[in-house]
Write a protein that holds these residues in place. Structure first.
Motif, short mmCIF file in Angstrom:
data_model
loop_
_atom_site.label_atom_id
_atom_site.label_comp_id
_atom_site.label_asym_id
_atom_site.label_seq_id
_atom_site.Cartn_x
_atom_site.Cartn_y
_atom_site.Cartn_z
N LEU A 29 0.80 -1.22 0.00
CA LEU A 29 0.00 0.00 0.00
C LEU A 29 0.84 1.27 0.00
O LEU A 29 0.38 2.31 -0.50
CB LEU A 29 -0.93 0.01 1.21
CG LEU A 29 -2.13 -0.93 1.18
CD1 LEU A 29 -2.93 -0.80 2.47
CD2 LEU A 29 -3.01 -0.66 -0.02
N VAL A 30 2.03 1.23 0.58
CA VAL A 30 2.83 2.45 0.73
C VAL A 30 3.08 3.14 -0.61
O VAL A 30 2.91 4.36 -0.72
CB VAL A 30 4.15 2.13 1.46
CG1 VAL A 30 5.15 3.27 1.32
CG2 VAL A 30 3.88 1.88 2.93
N PRO A 31 3.47 2.43 -1.69
CA PRO A 31 3.67 3.15 -2.96
C PRO A 31 2.41 3.81 -3.49
O PRO A 31 2.45 4.94 -4.00
CB PRO A 31 4.17 2.05 -3.92
CG PRO A 31 4.72 1.00 -3.03
CD PRO A 31 3.88 1.02 -1.81
N PHE A 32 1.26 3.14 -3.37
CA PHE A 32 0.02 3.73 -3.88
C PHE A 32 -0.40 4.94 -3.05
O PHE A 32 -0.83 5.96 -3.59
CB PHE A 32 -1.10 2.67 -3.88
CG PHE A 32 -0.91 1.59 -4.90
CD1 PHE A 32 -1.32 1.77 -6.21
CD2 PHE A 32 -0.30 0.40 -4.56
CE1 PHE A 32 -1.14 0.78 -7.15
CE2 PHE A 32 -0.12 -0.60 -5.49
CZ PHE A 32 -0.54 -0.42 -6.80
N ILE A 33 -0.27 4.84 -1.73
CA ILE A 33 -0.66 5.96 -0.87
C ILE A 33 0.25 7.16 -1.10
O ILE A 33 -0.20 8.31 -1.10
CB ILE A 33 -0.64 5.52 0.61
CG1 ILE A 33 -1.69 4.44 0.85
CG2 ILE A 33 -0.87 6.71 1.53
CD1 ILE A 33 -1.64 3.87 2.24
N ASN A 91 4.60 23.39 0.83
CA ASN A 91 5.32 23.83 -0.35
C ASN A 91 6.82 23.62 -0.24
O ASN A 91 7.53 23.60 -1.23
CB ASN A 91 5.05 25.32 -0.60
CG ASN A 91 3.59 25.58 -0.88
OD1 ASN A 91 2.92 24.78 -1.52
ND2 ASN A 91 3.07 26.70 -0.38
N ALA A 92 7.32 23.46 1.01
CA ALA A 92 8.75 23.29 1.22
C ALA A 92 9.15 21.85 1.48
O ALA A 92 10.31 21.50 1.35
CB ALA A 92 9.21 24.16 2.40
N ALA A 93 8.21 21.00 1.84
CA ALA A 93 8.55 19.61 2.17
C ALA A 93 7.35 18.72 1.90
O ALA A 93 6.20 19.15 1.96
CB ALA A 93 8.98 19.48 3.63
N ASP A 94 7.65 17.47 1.59
CA ASP A 94 6.60 16.49 1.43
C ASP A 94 6.06 16.09 2.79
O ASP A 94 6.72 16.29 3.83
CB ASP A 94 7.15 15.27 0.70
CG ASP A 94 6.06 14.28 0.37
OD1 ASP A 94 5.21 14.61 -0.49
OD2 ASP A 94 6.04 13.19 0.96
N ASP A 95 4.86 15.52 2.84
CA ASP A 95 4.25 15.19 4.13
C ASP A 95 4.93 14.00 4.82
O ASP A 95 4.75 13.79 6.01
CB ASP A 95 2.76 14.90 3.96
CG ASP A 95 2.49 13.87 2.88
OD1 ASP A 95 3.42 13.12 2.51
OD2 ASP A 95 1.35 13.81 2.38
N GLY A 96 5.73 13.21 4.08
CA GLY A 96 6.46 12.11 4.70
C GLY A 96 5.59 10.95 5.10
O GLY A 96 5.90 10.25 6.07
N VAL A 97 4.51 10.70 4.36
CA VAL A 97 3.62 9.60 4.74
C VAL A 97 4.32 8.25 4.60
O VAL A 97 4.05 7.32 5.38
CB VAL A 97 2.32 9.66 3.91
CG1 VAL A 97 2.61 9.41 2.42
CG2 VAL A 97 1.30 8.67 4.42
N ALA A 98 5.24 8.12 3.65
CA ALA A 98 5.98 6.86 3.51
C ALA A 98 6.85 6.61 4.74
O ALA A 98 6.90 5.48 5.27
CB ALA A 98 6.84 6.89 2.25
N ALA A 99 7.55 7.63 5.22
CA ALA A 99 8.36 7.48 6.43
C ALA A 99 7.48 7.20 7.64
O ALA A 99 7.86 6.44 8.54
CB ALA A 99 9.20 8.74 6.66
#
Length: 783
Positions: A168-172, A196-204
């Motif tokens: 699921l991580v790649p799709f999310i 705008n300066a950073a990604d939300d880091g949902v994968a981490a």
């Protein structure tokens, strides 16, 4: 189709996909010339007349003749009445032509996008691949465990759920709308770092806590000598401290004499870390549930704007989720003959602490975290709270005739007791003293003419500071010290923890018996740390003072250049010289930050090499001290608030966009992680090597000679190469000098390369994420 080979009367080719995913609508490309507006009106009417006649030509996409290709019927020409004069004018302008046919199979173009609402974030693909691959390696390792002589029972792991997470991580992470930013329910974008300066880091957020827990579990399983030693050196197990304090177990309890052995400690630690994996996987599932709720029926637009209502709403939702988990696990435990490996009470408590931290931390430290950093930090705090609970429970049962080894997630020693006091206690003290701290900030910020007693401003600040200092002393010596005294043993009363700490430092022993060798090594090490720190901070302050003087002289030279013509030339000359001198002294922000990264190497490498247990305790004390410094800085506590604010502001970058400055916390946590996680061999130096050597060299080399940039980021390939090469060289020096045991250089290079690639492509705070990732990979690769 006309004789000219074009569709319709306007001489342009229609295209599909303008109507969205649910329908195909024939749309004509019309001219932007205003002279063609009247002709377009005629074409629309003629096309509708052809529709009524059923003359459509060939191969319709949908049903038979006389039906439109759109789900919405076009209005009748009668609905748009025109005067007879206008009709005659339009008929005179353009003769009747063949009507435009509906959408056919031949007219569908290849540019049709069936998913116009989604966007693939290709720049996050390398980060997702690295994190997902690391988690897949961890699952493979855990699934390959077999019983051994020490660990006769291998506990089951939720492989199916974790495998689904890997999928699921790649799709999310990748398939999202361009403006999508994941967040917890009842929180908005203001609680997280600027999207705008950073990604939300949902994968981490989904991978790192589970990866770290699995690596700790595997690290215990692969311990080379679990029957002779486990954990850090030069520190006695907590059970032995209890026995020495008079908390003897009941003599007739079978096996009570073996509680302090390394074998019993290793078996308890193995079971506790298995429970850590289960609890972390459970919290990952709860995080997924929160992400779904935040995107569906708990959208921020549908919620009240009052922060009070949001707080109680979030706590109500968290309570319902945790109680549901508690009830489900209790019923499952009651219906299972062997019982569950985790306590239903701990499952509910752990999930509630994790959920409550989402809202509280995002509100108090606004714009300080991404979702990935927030979940990683709260998972660590959650584990510390569980250790606090398990230490208290084991101490209570040990005294009452049910002796066992405390099932903490690290080896149960007095060091863990002090960490459970210092780190959570630092945040508890801020919560208890928050009324005084808030008033102190209010008085310091408000203009004097708006205060009720402006002449008493400084006096009130001194009184508030005195109240904070007295309250902090009471919390440390009475509340936290009382709990630590009770856990370590009642002998000595409230003085017990402080007497134990002084004896531990002065004797150089393991906390029970003095050292038989070099007894003064901890005093020498403390003096060395103090000397290096004073020299570094004093030199830095001297440089700042000199830079300010240069700026003042530069300003005076500019004023002189404006007065006279001769002074203009002299002032220009002096100003240029002073500007060059200032540039040589006033380093860039990057150099200022890397200076303290290099300072960490000089301070921590000797301590980790010669006395890891004492260095681990010193890290905990430093973390609590940093927390108090941040309280004093943010709340302008007299008299240290202003100097601390000036000093820490010199090192603020774009990742410290919130009110709380987190850089020094991340630096300390990254360097201490190898010891706090009780790594073995070179893995104890992982954080120091990454932040003090690799990160600094990557930044310097990338700034000086970097030319090739990684796609979608400002990091350079030359900087990544310098990161890997510098860490490998320093690790080889540690092995060559005997400061660490032998290890596989090839496997260590693989782990370092993966960490370097993640550092290059991740937008998360590398001081936090990269040390955790590399420590896990070094453990999973059996370096």
């Amino acid at each position: 189709m006309n004789d000219s080979g074009t569709f319709g009367v306007s001489g342009t080719r229609p295209f599909a996909g303008e109507g969205g995913r649910g329908e195909h609508v024939l749309v004509e490309r019309r001219s932007l010339n205003p002279k063609d507006a009247l002709r377009n009106t005629v074409e629309h009417r003629l096309s509708w007349d052809g529709l009524r006649s059923g003359n459509w030509g060939t191969t319709l996409l949908f049903d038979g003749p006389g039906k439109t290709s759109s789900s919405k019927r076009r209005p009748s020409p009668a609905a748009h009445p025109r005067s007879s004069k206008a009709r005659r004018q339009t008929a005179a302008v353009e003769p009747p032509r063949t009507p435009t046919p509906p959408l056919t199979i031949d007219s569908i173009q290849s540019t049709f996008n069936p998913f116009p609402l989604f966007h693939i974030r290709w720049h996050l693909l390398p980060e997702v691949v690295l994190l997902d691959s690391a988690l897949a390696i961890a699952l493979y390792r855990l699934n390959s465990m077999i019983p051994t002589s020490t660990y006769s029972t291998i506990f089951p792991i939720p492989i199916a759920f974790l495998s689904i997470t890997v999928v699921l991580v790649p799709f999310i992470t990748l398939f999202r709308r361009p403006t999508s930013y994941f967040k917890a329910p009842f929180t908005d974008e203001r609680g997280y770092r600027d999207p705008n300066a950073a990604d939300d880091g949902v994968a981490a957020a989904l991978v790192l806590p589970v990866l770290l827990a699995a690596a700790c579990y595997w690290d215990t399983y692969t311990e080379p000598s679990p029957t002779s030693h486990i954990g850090l050196e030069n520190i006695a197990p907590l059970v032995n401290v209890w026995v020495a304090s008079g908390l003897n177990p009941v003599p007739n309890v079978p096996g009570s004499e073996l509680l302090g052995s390394a074998r019993a400690t290793a078996q308890t630690l193995f079971k506790a870390r298995h429970q850590l994996v289960l609890l972390t996987a459970l919290n990952t599932g709860v995080l997924l549930l929160h992400l779904v709720m935040a995107r569906t029926f708990l959208k921020i637009e549908r919620l009240p704007k009052s922060n009070t209502k949001r707080f109680f709403g979030f706590m109500a939702v968290s309570g319902v989720v945790s109680m549901s988990i508690n009830a489900t696990f209790a019923a499952w435990d009651w219906g299972t003959r062997a019982g569950l490996p985790i306590s239903p009470f701990e499952a509910g408590m752990s999930t509630f602490i994790q959920q409550a931290s989402f809202y509280i931390v995002s509100r108090l430290a606004r714009r300080g975290f991404t979702l990935g950093e927030l979940n990683t930090m709260t998972a660590a705090g959650n584990a510390l709270c569980l250790e606090f609970w398990r230490l208290s429970r084991s101490r209570w049962t040990f005294k009452r005739g049910y002796p066992d080894v405390p099932p903490t997630f690290r080896t149960a020693t007095p060091i863990v007791v002090f960490q459970s006091v210092l780190i959570p206690g630092a945040f508890l003290s801020g919560f208890l003293l928050s009324p005084l701290l808030v008033i102190s900030r209010h008085i310091a910020q408000k203009p004097s003419h708006r205060l009720k007693w402006p002449t008493e401003r400084e006096r009130h600040r001194r009184l508030l500071a005195a109240g904070v200092y007295l309250g902090l002393a009471g919390i440390i010596f009475l509340m936290l010290g009382g709990w630590a005294s009770w856990v370590l043993g009642s002998k000595g009363g409230l003085r017990r923890p402080w007497l134990w700490a002084i004896s531990f430092v002065l004797s150089g022993g393991d906390g029970i018996a003095p050292s038989e060798g070099w007894r003064w090594k901890r005093i020498i090490l403390s003096a060395y740390w103090l000397g290096v720190l004073v020299a570094a901070v004093g030199g830095w302050q001297t440089r700042l003072v000199r830079a300010r003087r240069i700026r003042m002289k530069n300003a005076q030279g500019s004023e002189t250049s404006k007065t006279t013509g001769k002074g203009m030339k002299e002032g220009s000359k002096v100003g240029a010289e002073l500007a060059r001198e200032e540039k040589s002294f006033h380093a860039s922000l990057n150099m200022r930050r890397k200076f303290f990264h290099a300072l960490a190497v000089a301070m921590f490498v000797p301590g980790i090499a010669f006395d890891p247990s004492f260095t681990s305790l010193a890290f905990s004390v430093a973390f609590a001290f940093f927390t108090f410094c941040e309280y004093a800085r943010y709340f302008a506590l007299y008299p240290v608030g202003a100097p601390l604010h000036i000093f820490f502001s010199e090192f603020v970058d774009s990742k410290d966009s919130g009110p709380v400055i987190l850089s020094h916390f991340y630096l300390l946590t990254g360097c201490a992680g190898g010891l706090w996680l009780e790594g073995r061999g070179v893995n104890r130096f992982t954080g120091v090597l990454i932040l003090g050597i690799g990160d600094a060299m990557a930044s310097v080399v990338g700034k000086l000679i970097g030319r090739l940039r990684w796609p979608g980021t400002s990091k350079t390939v030359e900087g990544t190469i310098a990161f890997v090469v510098s860490i490998m060289f320093c690790a080889w020096v540690l092995r060559f000098t005997g400061l660490t045991s032998d290890f596989s250089m090839l496997r260590y290079m693989v782990a370092t390369t993966l960490a370097g690639l993640l550092e290059a492509c991740s937008a998360q705070n590398d001081n936090l994420v990269i040390p955790i990732f590399m420590w896990s990979m070094v453990s999973l690769l059996n370096v």
